[in-house]
Design an enzyme around this catalytic site. Structure first.
Site, PDB file in Angstrom:
ATOM      1  N   GLU A   1       0.890  -1.157   0.000  1.00 61.53           N
ATOM      2  CA  GLU A   1       0.000   0.000   0.000  1.00 61.53           C
ATOM      3  C   GLU A   1       0.938   1.219   0.000  1.00 61.53           C
ATOM      4  O   GLU A   1       1.814   1.310   0.854  1.00 61.53           O
ATOM      5  CB  GLU A   1      -0.802  -0.032   1.310  1.00 61.53           C
ATOM      6  CG  GLU A   1      -2.212   0.401   1.186  1.00 61.53           C
ATOM      7  CD  GLU A   1      -2.903   0.310   2.535  1.00 61.53           C
ATOM      8  OE1 GLU A   1      -3.607   1.251   2.869  1.00 61.53           O
ATOM      9  OE2 GLU A   1      -2.735  -0.705   3.251  1.00 61.53           O
TER      10      GLU A   1
ATOM     11  N   ARG B   1       5.106 -13.202   9.762  1.00 62.28           N
ATOM     12  CA  ARG B   1       5.741 -11.925   9.488  1.00 62.28           C
ATOM     13  C   ARG B   1       7.044 -11.826  10.269  1.00 62.28           C
ATOM     14  O   ARG B   1       7.263 -12.548  11.238  1.00 62.28           O
ATOM     15  CB  ARG B   1       4.815 -10.765   9.834  1.00 62.28           C
ATOM     16  CG  ARG B   1       4.466 -10.656  11.308  1.00 62.28           C
ATOM     17  CD  ARG B   1       3.395  -9.597  11.552  1.00 62.28           C
ATOM     18  NE  ARG B   1       3.886  -8.258  11.326  1.00 62.28           N
ATOM     19  CZ  ARG B   1       3.402  -7.429  10.383  1.00 62.28           C
ATOM     20  NH1 ARG B   1       2.415  -7.806   9.604  1.00 62.28           N
ATOM     21  NH2 ARG B   1       3.883  -6.234  10.247  1.00 62.28           N
TER      22      ARG B   1
ATOM     23  N   LYS C   1       4.156   0.820  10.100  1.00 65.92           N
ATOM     24  CA  LYS C   1       4.371   2.069   9.369  1.00 65.92           C
ATOM     25  C   LYS C   1       3.881   3.266  10.175  1.00 65.92           C
ATOM     26  O   LYS C   1       4.466   4.342  10.118  1.00 65.92           O
ATOM     27  CB  LYS C   1       3.618   2.023   8.033  1.00 65.92           C
ATOM     28  CG  LYS C   1       4.381   1.303   6.938  1.00 65.92           C
ATOM     29  CD  LYS C   1       3.617   1.439   5.623  1.00 65.92           C
ATOM     30  CE  LYS C   1       3.385   0.084   5.010  1.00 65.92           C
ATOM     31  NZ  LYS C   1       2.364   0.048   3.986  1.00 65.92           N
TER      32      LYS C   1
HETATM   33  P1  ATP Z   1       2.576  -2.139   8.169  1.00 70.94           P
HETATM   34  O1  ATP Z   1       1.853  -3.041   9.110  1.00 70.94           O
HETATM   35  O2  ATP Z   1       3.964  -1.821   8.553  1.00 70.94           O
HETATM   36  O3  ATP Z   1       1.803  -0.909   7.796  1.00 70.94           O
HETATM   37  P2  ATP Z   1       1.557  -3.453   5.938  1.00 70.94           P
HETATM   38  O4  ATP Z   1       1.408  -4.909   6.022  1.00 70.94           O
HETATM   39  O5  ATP Z   1       0.332  -2.659   6.117  1.00 70.94           O
HETATM   40  O6  ATP Z   1       2.741  -2.988   6.872  1.00 70.94           O
HETATM   41  P3  ATP Z   1       1.734  -3.339   3.118  1.00 70.94           P
HETATM   42  O7  ATP Z   1       2.180  -2.206   2.303  1.00 70.94           O
HETATM   43  O8  ATP Z   1       0.326  -3.745   3.066  1.00 70.94           O
HETATM   44  O9  ATP Z   1       2.193  -3.001   4.588  1.00 70.94           O
HETATM   45  O10 ATP Z   1       2.678  -4.596   2.905  1.00 70.94           O
HETATM   46  C1  ATP Z   1       3.056  -5.102   1.660  1.00 70.94           C
HETATM   47  C2  ATP Z   1       3.469  -6.519   1.855  1.00 70.94           C
HETATM   48  O11 ATP Z   1       4.533  -6.622   2.799  1.00 70.94           O
HETATM   49  C3  ATP Z   1       2.328  -7.363   2.364  1.00 70.94           C
HETATM   50  O12 ATP Z   1       2.188  -8.492   1.517  1.00 70.94           O
HETATM   51  C4  ATP Z   1       2.742  -7.760   3.741  1.00 70.94           C
HETATM   52  O13 ATP Z   1       2.350  -9.079   4.008  1.00 70.94           O
HETATM   53  C5  ATP Z   1       4.259  -7.647   3.721  1.00 70.94           C
HETATM   54  N1  ATP Z   1       4.769  -7.301   5.030  1.00 70.94           N
HETATM   55  C6  ATP Z   1       4.519  -6.189   5.745  1.00 70.94           C
HETATM   56  N2  ATP Z   1       5.127  -6.234   6.946  1.00 70.94           N
HETATM   57  C7  ATP Z   1       5.797  -7.415   6.993  1.00 70.94           C
HETATM   58  C8  ATP Z   1       6.617  -8.071   7.972  1.00 70.94           C
HETATM   59  N3  ATP Z   1       6.885  -7.510   9.160  1.00 70.94           N
HETATM   60  N4  ATP Z   1       7.128  -9.280   7.660  1.00 70.94           N
HETATM   61  C9  ATP Z   1       6.890  -9.839   6.469  1.00 70.94           C
HETATM   62  N5  ATP Z   1       6.122  -9.297   5.509  1.00 70.94           N
HETATM   63  C10 ATP Z   1       5.575  -8.098   5.764  1.00 70.94           C
HETATM   64 MG    MG Z   2      -1.275  -3.746   4.871  1.00 70.12          MG
END
Ligand code: ATP
Ligand code: MG
Length: 602
Positions: free
Chosen positions: A69, A304, A314
Site C-alpha cells: 500500500e 511476518r 508504518k
Molecule cells: P505495516 O503493518 O507496517 O503498515 P503493511 O502490512 O500494512 O505494513 P503493506 O504495504 O500492506 O504493509 O505490505 C506489503 C506486503 O509486505 C504485504 O504483503 C505484507 O504481508 C508484507 N509485510 C509487511 N510487513 C511485513 C513483515 N513484518 N514481515 C513480512 N512481511 C511483511
Molecule cells: Mg497492509
C-alpha cells in the site's frame, strides 16, 4: 484496464541446490510437478477470463506478487516479503509482480510510490516480466471490480444492507454466537442491483449502506458472515479522481487483483489466514460466472518478521519521523530500507538475511544480531580497510628528529584488504606526531593492558615499535600528549622488524596526513527488545544514546571515499560514507554500520 506493455518471457533459472527448502518451495515444486497451473494463458497484461483466453500459454511457470500500500516507506519486514516473492519467482522460472494496492482512496502519496519503486530495484529485482515495466496498480481494476460486484448481485450472492454500522456489528455475532440475518438480506437480485447502481451514482450518503456478500451468517469463521465488499466514500482518488464514490473493501479487492494478474501463489502474512475462505469463495464465484480465468490463485500465509529492538508498523515509524525522534525516514537508525541503506546495509546483506531467517508458519522473534551478522559477513569479504582514530590524542615520538631527521616523514603501506591482494595497497606516512586513541594510553595500566603505559613497548600498526615514556597533562589532569621513543629498525615489513617483541599493536594516523572526519556512532534505537509488545508506549524505550557524533582523524586514503562506500576501520567496525552529507575529499562523514563483533546479544 490501463494499457500496459506486454511482458517478455522470463528466463527460467535452475533452482540452486544450496537453497534450503521451506513449505512454500515444497508447495511450488508440487504444483510444478502436477502441472497445476500449466494450462494457464497470459495475454501480456492483467485482465479477465476473456482477455487471457485470447492470449498465449503463460511463459511464466509461476506468478507471485508484492503488493504494498503506498502509504509509507518500506521496512525490513517488507524486505523479507520482497526477497521471498521475487526470489521464488526467480528460482522457479516465474515472474513477480509489483502492484500498488491503492484501493483505499485516502492514504496514498506519490512520494511513497517512487520510494517503493527505488527500493525494490535497489534490492536487485525487476517486476512484471521486464526490466522497464510499469508497476501494476490496483485502482486500474476498479471497473472490473464493479462489474464483479454487479455479477454477484445478479447471481444472488450479494445484497445491499442498510443497517447501521453498529447494527451490522452486533448482528454479526461472535465466536460463541451465530450471526443474525439482516432484514435487508432477502431483497431480490433486481432490487439489489437497482440500489447498488444508485450507490454508484451518488444517490446515497456516505456510510448509509454497504454491499455485502451473501454467504453464511452462522459460519464459525466470522469473516464468512456476509462481509462488506463495497462502501460509499466520497473521496478523490489519486488516480481515478472523482470517478467513483463507492470503493471496494480490501478483502474483496485483493483476491480479484491477484486473479486478474494470473497470480498462482499469493503469499501473505499469517493475519490473513482467516480471510482465506473468503478469498477462495469469491474467486470460485467469479470463475464459475466466467469472469475470471481458472484455476484461480491460491493464498498461502507465512509468519511476518518480528525483529528485536525494532518497530515495523508504518504508523509507528511515521510517528518517529513526525515527532522528530529521528532525522527522517532515512535516518540510519530506522528499520526502513532507506534507513538501512544509509546505515551501510547492502542488497546482498538483506538478501542473505531473508534467506537465513527463512519462512515458517509460526510467529517468532528474530534477534537483531542476526541482521547485523549478515551485514558484517558480507562487508568483511569486500570492504577496504582503513585506519581511523575516533577519540584522538596526540602521540609525540620524542627521538624522531635524531633517528629519522627533523621534518622527515616515513612512508608506510598496508593492504587495502587482507584477503584481496588484487586491490593493492594503501599509502600513508608516519612522522614525529601521530594521533592515537585516547584509550590506548593508561598511566597506571589495569591488569592485562598491553598498550601504552610508561615503560611499555607497542607496535604502531604497519609502522614501528615504540617505547612509551610518559604523558603531558593539563591542569585538570587530562592527558594532552603521550610521549614515546621510536625504536630504530623495527618498521613493519623490513628485515629484522620482529626482533623486538611486543604484546600490543595500536592503530594511528599521522598528524601530517590525517584527515578530519565526522563519524556518527549509531546504536540501537530502542533499549527494550520488544519496544511495542503488549501495547507498550514504544517512545518510552527510545535509547537516549543511539547517536553519538565524534570528530575523528582518518587516514589519507579516505579522501577518495565516495558516498555509500563502505570500509572497515581497523579495530572499530564497518563504516559507510554517508549518502546524504558526505562530500568526497571535502567533507568526510562516516556512519557506523556495525561493529566488528556482536557486543549486544551476549
Ligand atoms: P505495516 O503493518 O507496517 O503498515 P503493511 O502490512 O500494512 O505494513 P503493506 O504495504 O500492506 O504493509 O505490505 C506489503 C506486503 O509486505 C504485504 O504483503 C505484507 O504481508 C508484507 N509485510 C509487511 N510487513 C511485513 C513483515 N513484518 N514481515 C513480512 N512481511 C511483511
Ligand atoms: Mg497492509
Amino acid at each position: 484496464m490501463s494499457a500496459l506493455p506486454p511482458s517478455k518471457a522470463p528466463a527460467a533459472a535452475p533452482v540452486e541446490a544450496t537453497k534450503p527448502s521451506n513449505f512454500l518451495r515444497q508447495i511450488i515444486e508440487a504444483d510444478l510437478a502436477n502441472g497445476t497451473y500449466a494450462a494457464r494463458q497470459w495475454a501480456g497484461s492483467p485482465g479477465d477470463a476473456a482477455h487471457h483466453a485470447a492470449g498465449l500459454p503463460d511463459p511464466a511457470k509461476i506468478r507471485t506478487r508484492f503488493p504494498p500500500e503506498p502509504n509509507g516507506y518500506l521496512h525490513i519486514g517488507h524486505a523479507k516479503s520482497i526477497c521471498l516473492n521475487f526470489g521464488l519467482a526467480r528460482d522457479y522460472g516465474g515472474v513477480c509482480h509489483l502492484r500498488f494496492d491503492d484501493t483505499n482512496p485516502e492514504k496514498e502519496d506519490t512520494e511513497y510510490v517512487n520510494a517503493i519503486i527505488d527500493t525494490v530495484k535497489w534490492l536487485g529485482f525487476d517486476w512484471n516480466g521486464a526490466a522497464d515495466a510499469a508497476p501494476y496498480q490496483a485502482s486500474d481494476y476498479f471497473d472490473f471490480m464493479y462489474r464483479a460486484a454487479e455479477y454477484l448481485v445478479t447471481a444472488g450472492h450479494a445484497y445491499v444492507d442498510e443497517q447501521t454500522v453498529e447494527q451490522i456489528r452486533i448482528n454479526r455475532g461472535d465466536f460463541g454466537k451465530p450471526g443474525v440475518d439482516s432484514p435487508f438480506r432477502s431483497r431480490t437480485p433486481a432490487e439489489n442491483l437497482a440500489i447498488f447502481r444508485e450507490m454508484r451514482d451518488g444517490q446515497h450518503e456516505d456510510g448509509s449502506m454497504v454491499l455485502r456478500a451473501k454467504i453464511d451468517m452462522a459460519s464459525p469463521n466470522i469473516n464468512m458472515r456476509d462481509p462488506a465488499i463495497y462502501r460509499i466514500r466520497r473521496a478523490t482518488h489519486h488516480h481515478t479522481g472523482d470517478k467513483w464514490c463507492i470503493y471496494p473493501m480490501y478483502t474483496f479487492a485483493h483476491p480479484i487483483e491477484d486473479a486478474l494478474e494470473q497470480i498462482t501463489h499469493s503469499i501473505c502474512t499469517l493475519e490473513f489466514e482467516d480471510q482465506r475462505p473468503f478469498y477462495d469463495w469469491l474467486l470460485a464465484r467469479l470463475c464459475e460466472g466466467g469472469l475470471l480465468a481458472s484455476p484461480p490463485p491460491h493464498q498461502y500465509e507465512f509468519a511476518r518478521l518480528n525483529l528485536t529492538y525494532v518497530v515495523t508498523s508504518k504508523r509507528k515509524l511515521a510517528q518517529l519521523v513526525y515527532d522528530h525522534k529521528v532525522s527522517g525516514w532515512d535516518d540510519p537508525r530506522m528499520p526502513t530500507i532507506v534507513g538501512l541503506r544509509r546505515r551501510g546495509y547492502t542488497p546482498e546483506a538483506l538478501n542473505l538475511f531473508a534467506e537465513r531467517i527463512g519462512v515458517t508458519k509460526s510467529d517468532s522473534w528474530i534477534d537483531y544480531s542476526t541482521l547485523e551478522g549478515c551485514l558484517r559477513e558480507t562487508l568483511d569479504h569486500s570492504a577496504p580497510r582503513a585506519m581511523a582514530v575516533l577519540d584522538p590524542v596526540k602521540l609525540v615520538l620524542t627521538n624522531w628528529n635524531s633517528v629519522m631527521g627533523a621534518g622527515q616523514l616515513d612512508a608506510c603501506s598496508a593492504p587495502v584488504h587482507p584477503h584481496l591482494p588484487e586491490l593493492g595497497k594503501r599509502q600513508f606516512n608516519i612522522g614525529k606526531e601521530v594521533w592515537i586513541e585516547r584509550g590506548d594510553y593508561e598511566e597506571t595500566p589495569p591488569k592485562g593492558f598491553f598498550r601504552l603505559f610508561p615503560g611499555n613497548k607497542v607496535r604502531l600498526k604497519y609502522g614501528h615499535v615504540i617505547s612509551c615514556t610518559g604523558a603531558v597533562k593539563d591542569a585538570d589532569g587530562r592527558v594532552t600528549e603521550v610521549h614515546a621513543e621510536l625504536i630504530p629498525d623495527t618498521k613493519s615489513g623490513t628485515p629484522g622488524a620482529d626482533a623486538v617483541k611486543v604484546k600490543g599493536v595500536i592503530t594511528w594516523v599521522a598528524v601530517a596526513d590525517g584527515l578530519p572526519a565526522e563519524v556518527r556512532m549509531y546504536d540501537r534505537l530502542f533499549i527494550d527488545a520488544q519496544p511495542d509488545a503488549g501495547g507498550k508506549d514504544f517512545i518510552e524505550s527510545l535509547n537516549p544514546n543511539s547517536l553519538k557524533v565524534v570528530q575523528a582523524i582518518v587516514e589519507p586514503s579516505l579522501a577518495a571515499a565516495k558516498a555509500d562506500d563502505k570500509f572497515q576501520f581497523e579495530r572499530h567496525g564497518y563504516f559507510v560514507a554517508d549518502r546524504v552529507d558526505h562530500v568526497q575529499g571535502t567533507k568526510l562523514v562516516f556512519n557506523l554500520a556495525v561493529g566488528l563483533k556482536d557486543s549486544w546479544g551476549k
